[in-house]
Design an enzyme around this catalytic site. Sequence first.
Site, PDB file in Angstrom:
ATOM      1  N   ASP A  13       0.771  -1.148  -0.104  1.00  0.00           N
ATOM      2  CA  ASP A  13      -0.151  -0.033   0.079  1.00  0.00           C
ATOM      3  C   ASP A  13       0.737   1.248  -0.163  1.00  0.00           C
ATOM      4  O   ASP A  13       0.429   2.289   0.590  1.00  0.00           O
ATOM      5  CB  ASP A  13      -1.055  -0.008   1.202  1.00  0.00           C
ATOM      6  N   LYS A  16       1.760   2.084  -5.285  1.00  0.00           N
ATOM      7  CA  LYS A  16       2.201   1.542  -6.494  1.00  0.00           C
ATOM      8  C   LYS A  16       1.180   1.679  -7.672  1.00  0.00           C
ATOM      9  O   LYS A  16       1.621   2.046  -8.491  1.00  0.00           O
ATOM     10  CB  LYS A  16       2.314  -0.026  -6.378  1.00  0.00           C
ATOM     11  N   GLY A  40      -4.688  -4.360  -3.710  1.00  0.00           N
ATOM     12  CA  GLY A  40      -5.645  -3.183  -3.912  1.00  0.00           C
ATOM     13  C   GLY A  40      -4.966  -1.997  -4.559  1.00  0.00           C
ATOM     14  O   GLY A  40      -4.319  -1.356  -3.693  1.00  0.00           O
ATOM     15  N   HIS A  41      -4.789  -1.663  -5.570  1.00  0.00           N
ATOM     16  CA  HIS A  41      -3.947  -0.717  -6.412  1.00  0.00           C
ATOM     17  C   HIS A  41      -4.933   0.413  -6.812  1.00  0.00           C
ATOM     18  O   HIS A  41      -5.788   0.377  -7.613  1.00  0.00           O
ATOM     19  CB  HIS A  41      -3.292  -1.084  -7.601  1.00  0.00           C
ATOM     20  N   GLN A 226       1.820  -6.218  -3.240  1.00  0.00           N
ATOM     21  CA  GLN A 226       2.310  -6.171  -1.773  1.00  0.00           C
ATOM     22  C   GLN A 226       3.557  -5.352  -1.629  1.00  0.00           C
ATOM     23  O   GLN A 226       3.810  -4.493  -2.569  1.00  0.00           O
ATOM     24  CB  GLN A 226       2.577  -7.699  -1.405  1.00  0.00           C
TER      25      GLN A 226
END
Length: 432
Positions: A13, A16, A40-41, A226
Amino acid sequence: MSAIVVIGSQWGDEGKGKVVDVFSAKSDYVVRYQGGANAGHTLIVNGHKTILHLIPSGILHPNTKCIIGPGVVLDAETLVREIEALQKAGHLNDPSQLIISESCTVLMPYHRKLDQMREEKLKNEKIGTTGKGIGPAYEDRASRRAILVGDLFNDKTLQWKLEKSLEEKNYLLKNLYNSEGFKVEDMMAQLREYAEKLAPYRTKDTSLIIHKALKQGKKVLFEGAQGTLLDLLHGTYPYVTSSSTIAGSACIGLGIGPGKIKKVIGITKAYTTRVGSGPFPTELKDEIGTLLRDQGHEYGSTTGRERRCGWLDLVALKYAIRINGITNIAFMKIDVLSGLKEIKVCTGYEIDGKVTDEFPISVDGLESIKPVYKTLPGWEEDLSKLTSLEALPRNAKDYIQFVSNELATPIDVVSVGPDREQTLWIKPLFHD
Ligand code: GDP
Ligand code: IMO
Ligand code: MG
């Protein structure tokens, strides 16, 4: 030839998604190579938010091709939903923009269920997984029982593999977890539906596509998911994810030689966050931790869980630089620090009375450390509307300079807000 790997240098988080979206304007290909829908991007363009779990973060740029490589564990249900949501929002109109390797492991609903049941059983010793089935899916790959994307298009193989798989999974679900199992016929029907929707995107050999692109001098970005300290081998085991998250994983997950990597960009938050259990030496359980969470909107993009917050940890970052071979840094969320009178940065760990700047990788070692801090002056100004680095307040410039000097690594990008536009460049990405 220019392949660049973008990885998270902390516990995930870091931002990225934002950086990959920004870099994608100048990239021909953006490629995911590990992890799955645990990622979750977040991408924000003109105030509009898109959260991607499986599709590479280049997808909002119609001329950038997005590849999902063999190292990814692909949750077909989530992927189909993600494709449909993007199309509804006016993206991914041309199916050739998304390319999915037939060698990806398919993440099944029973993987998700097993992940959740296991966590439930762990009670106070939970890893704090995202519950997306990542561990069980990689286990199947390693034990050579996985169903691959290619199998979705061969009814006979799919049926046979599913029967074998369910024999074991249903036994576990019923007998160990006291839960309902899955039926082969129901799952076959569901998977056929997904297969039909995913058919336009599948391809046999994504390594060949990337290889040819690099040979033609195309610009290729490998998008990590990650973060370094969640790496299966080099992270804070067992509080890690089930894939290799470090830069070298791009080569393995895609079938690309290490010599093809030109740069490794470490996406680094200006402070530290972690979701789930596990050691976190610079964690702040006081009002500053709460302030960072509030100002930084630190809630998980995948699960909505509160992220734990703390000061920047240079000891952990030096370790990340070493094991990834980070060549350049993108420094994120510095705007969140505005208003703090003082900013602390961890420069060493005190262990048994001795100070070290070497990261003790075992969890036992990490739990007993005392961080040693250097205190820097903060700044009041709102940074989110700045459009040039020169306009940064003196103390913010000094903070960035201090971090870059300590890490002996150049900071190429400074991010002052979640939007694509809130990005201050020191150097363009594909410079030589
Ligand atoms: P990822 O998993 O590394 O892609 O990061 P996430 O998207 O899970 O979390 C990063 C969060 O920070 C998202 O909500 C982003 O919109 C947001 N973000 C990214 N860069 C910045 C920044 O420079 N400033 C602020 N305030 N928010 C940012
Ligand atoms: P992105 O790509 C932050 C964490 C989970 C948990 C551990 C294991 O958005 O940075 P898993 O579901 O993978 O078995 O969970 O890893 N985790 C993440 N934390 N960002 C992520 O991805 C994460 N993906 C997994 O919270 O601690
Ligand atoms: Mg995330």
